[in-house]
Design an enzyme around this catalytic site. Structure first.
Site, mmCIF file in Angstrom:
data_model
loop_
_atom_site.group_PDB
_atom_site.id
_atom_site.type_symbol
_atom_site.label_atom_id
_atom_site.label_comp_id
_atom_site.label_asym_id
_atom_site.label_seq_id
_atom_site.Cartn_x
_atom_site.Cartn_y
_atom_site.Cartn_z
ATOM 1 N N CYS A 13 0.791 -1.232 0.000
ATOM 2 C CA CYS A 13 0.000 0.000 0.000
ATOM 3 C C CYS A 13 0.825 1.283 0.000
ATOM 4 O O CYS A 13 0.285 2.341 -0.306
ATOM 5 C CB CYS A 13 -0.943 0.012 1.201
ATOM 6 S SG CYS A 13 -1.969 -1.454 1.341
ATOM 7 N N HIS A 66 -9.895 1.907 -1.429
ATOM 8 C CA HIS A 66 -8.472 1.652 -1.209
ATOM 9 C C HIS A 66 -7.926 0.691 -2.255
ATOM 10 O O HIS A 66 -7.690 -0.477 -1.970
ATOM 11 C CB HIS A 66 -8.298 1.105 0.213
ATOM 12 C CG HIS A 66 -6.882 0.878 0.622
ATOM 13 N ND1 HIS A 66 -5.804 1.531 0.059
ATOM 14 C CD2 HIS A 66 -6.355 0.042 1.574
ATOM 15 C CE1 HIS A 66 -4.694 1.130 0.644
ATOM 16 N NE2 HIS A 66 -5.005 0.223 1.557
ATOM 17 N N CYS A 120 0.119 3.087 5.774
ATOM 18 C CA CYS A 120 0.774 1.850 6.194
ATOM 19 C C CYS A 120 0.763 0.864 5.030
ATOM 20 O O CYS A 120 -0.035 0.980 4.101
ATOM 21 C CB CYS A 120 0.080 1.254 7.409
ATOM 22 S SG CYS A 120 -1.650 0.790 7.134
#
Length: 435
Positions: A98, A391, A421
């Protein structure tokens, strides 16, 4: 504290993204190369930049199984060629989970500082909807099998040798005193804030509407639909409904409601030195003050954005209270909350970064300053974050940066801290400044 500009500052001159689609939603049939090329192409069109001016491409992509060419697909290269960037230009596809979309800027900065490039295309793309099922271990088994075990590689999302990321995150939330109720409140607020921001036209700055064309079996156009909204957004969200959801995978606090979806999307940003932008007559969206990458013990993922921001603040000699806004990705609702608790703690902020990084193997004992915590929460993700926006993992870091920048532009400029994160407790952070 005012920022002292320099001709050698690294600046962003274009920052755009696609709408983020829901899992199995409007973008489910769009190839990952095409999806990324939309963001790249429009980032150049927005500033009328000729594609041949791009010197290098850094592109995050966390999964190659979803491509047409799952073995060495060179996603960055295929995407940039589709976007019109000349094939003679070098590119890198990389995977830091990510944090990739944000770290693409960091690596692009290195190329510029080394004199290997003047103008760099950065960003990332993810398509959860096109990830196939797997048949493992049958290559050498011959043809005698009449049944096979089919594996879904994204359920549960995580790593075979470690607990699912939802489990670690739920447990860390409890350790840091972040309740299920507070997480549900953040999740609900994310949708509400997103809805308000969208109504006010905020996301038009960063989002490119997409015409979704569906064809019938004969290849004829059956329907077209303009997608100009992030599909994860739920306008009818409420706390009561969120409270009824059960935690997933046996963790204590994380549910499907206070976690983001598995989304499809792409985001692109073009960076260069300030003097190059001025030479080309381009408006500067934001200046990158500093960036950081951190890595901690695998199970403590929710603390990594806090550590990444602290590292940036230490390097820039700034205080968290110098930040007008804070963007921390809602990988789970507990992530921005745990990290904000750390950033609001005087002892954490005064400690040496390396000292605290070593201590994180155990819970960091914090006597939290409730007032500072609530002040920082008011500046946190003010337009909603991944729980409402979506996301698409390797695009999200870039999305956070552009959201922060456009928000500063609408609110008189200043500093913003951004962090995200990544898998097994990696973290990426940055401080940006808008004049």
């Amino acid at each position: 504290m005012s920022f002292q500009k320099s001709k050698d500052d690294i600046v962003c001159v274009s920052a755009v993204r696609t709408p983020f689609g829901r899992f199995g939603g409007s973008l489910k049939d769009i190839d990952i190369y095409d999806l990324g090329s939309v963001a790249m192409e429009n980032s150049m069109k927005r500033i009328s930049m000729a594609p041949e001016l791009i010197d290098e491409v850094w592109w995050g992509n966390g999964d190659t199984s979803s491509t047409k060419d799952p073995y060495t697909p060179v996603v960055a290269r295929q995407t940039m060629i589709k976007a019109g960037i000349p094939p003679e230009k070098p590119s890198v596809t990389f995977d830091q989970a990510c944090i990739s979309g944000m770290n693409s800027v960091k690596y692009g900065i290195r190329s510029i500082r080394l004199g290997e490039a003047e103008i760099v295309m950065t960003g990332g793309s993810t398509s959860f909807s096109t990830i196939p099922f797997l048949l493992r271990g049958i290559r050498w088994e011959g043809r005698r099998h009449t049944s096979f075990l089919i594996e879904d590689p994204i359920i549960p999302l995580g790593y075979k040798d470690y607990a699912p990321v939802a489990v670690d995150s739920g447990n860390v939330a409890i350790e840091y005193g972040v309740s299920r109720e507070e997480q549900d409140e953040v999740a609900c607020a994310s949708h509400v804030k997103y809805g308000t921001a969208r109504k006010e036209g905020f996301f038009k700055n960063e989002m490119i509407p997409l015409n979704i064309v569906k064809k019938d079996k004969k290849g004829n156009v059956a329907s077209t639909n303009l997608l100009d909204i992030d599909e994860q957004y739920r306008p009818d969200i409420n706390i009561e409904a969120l409270a009824k959801l059960k935690p997933i995978f046996g963790n204590p606090t994380c549910t499907t409601g206070n976690s983001p979806g598995m989304n499809d999307g792409a985001a692109a940003q073009i960076i260069m030195k300030r003097n190059k932008a001025e030479q080309l007559g381009l408006d500067i969206i934001y200046t990158i003050v500093t960036m950081s990458t951190v890595a901690l013990q695998p199970r403590v993922m929710p603390v990594s954005p806090g550590f990444a921001i602290k590292k940036c603040l230490d390097e820039a000699k700034l205080n968290i209270h110098d930040m007008k806004f804070i963007e921390i990705n809602e990988a789970f609702a507990c992530v921005p909350l745990v990290s904000t608790k750390l950033l609001s703690n005087e002892r954490f902020m005064k400690a040496e970064y390396n000292e605290m990084a070593k201590e994180v193997s155990a819970k960091i004992i914090i006597d939290n300053d409730d007032l500072a915590y609530h002040i920082l929460k008011e500046r946190l993700n003010v337009n909603g974050s991944a729980i409402a926006v979506g996301h698409p993992n390797t695009a999200s870091g870039a999305r956070i940066m552009m959201t922060a920048a456009y928000n500063l532009k609408e609110n008189g400029g200043g500093y913003s801290a951004c962090a995200i994160c990544g898998g097994l407790a990696q973290g990426s952070g940055c401080i940006i400044w808008v004049e």
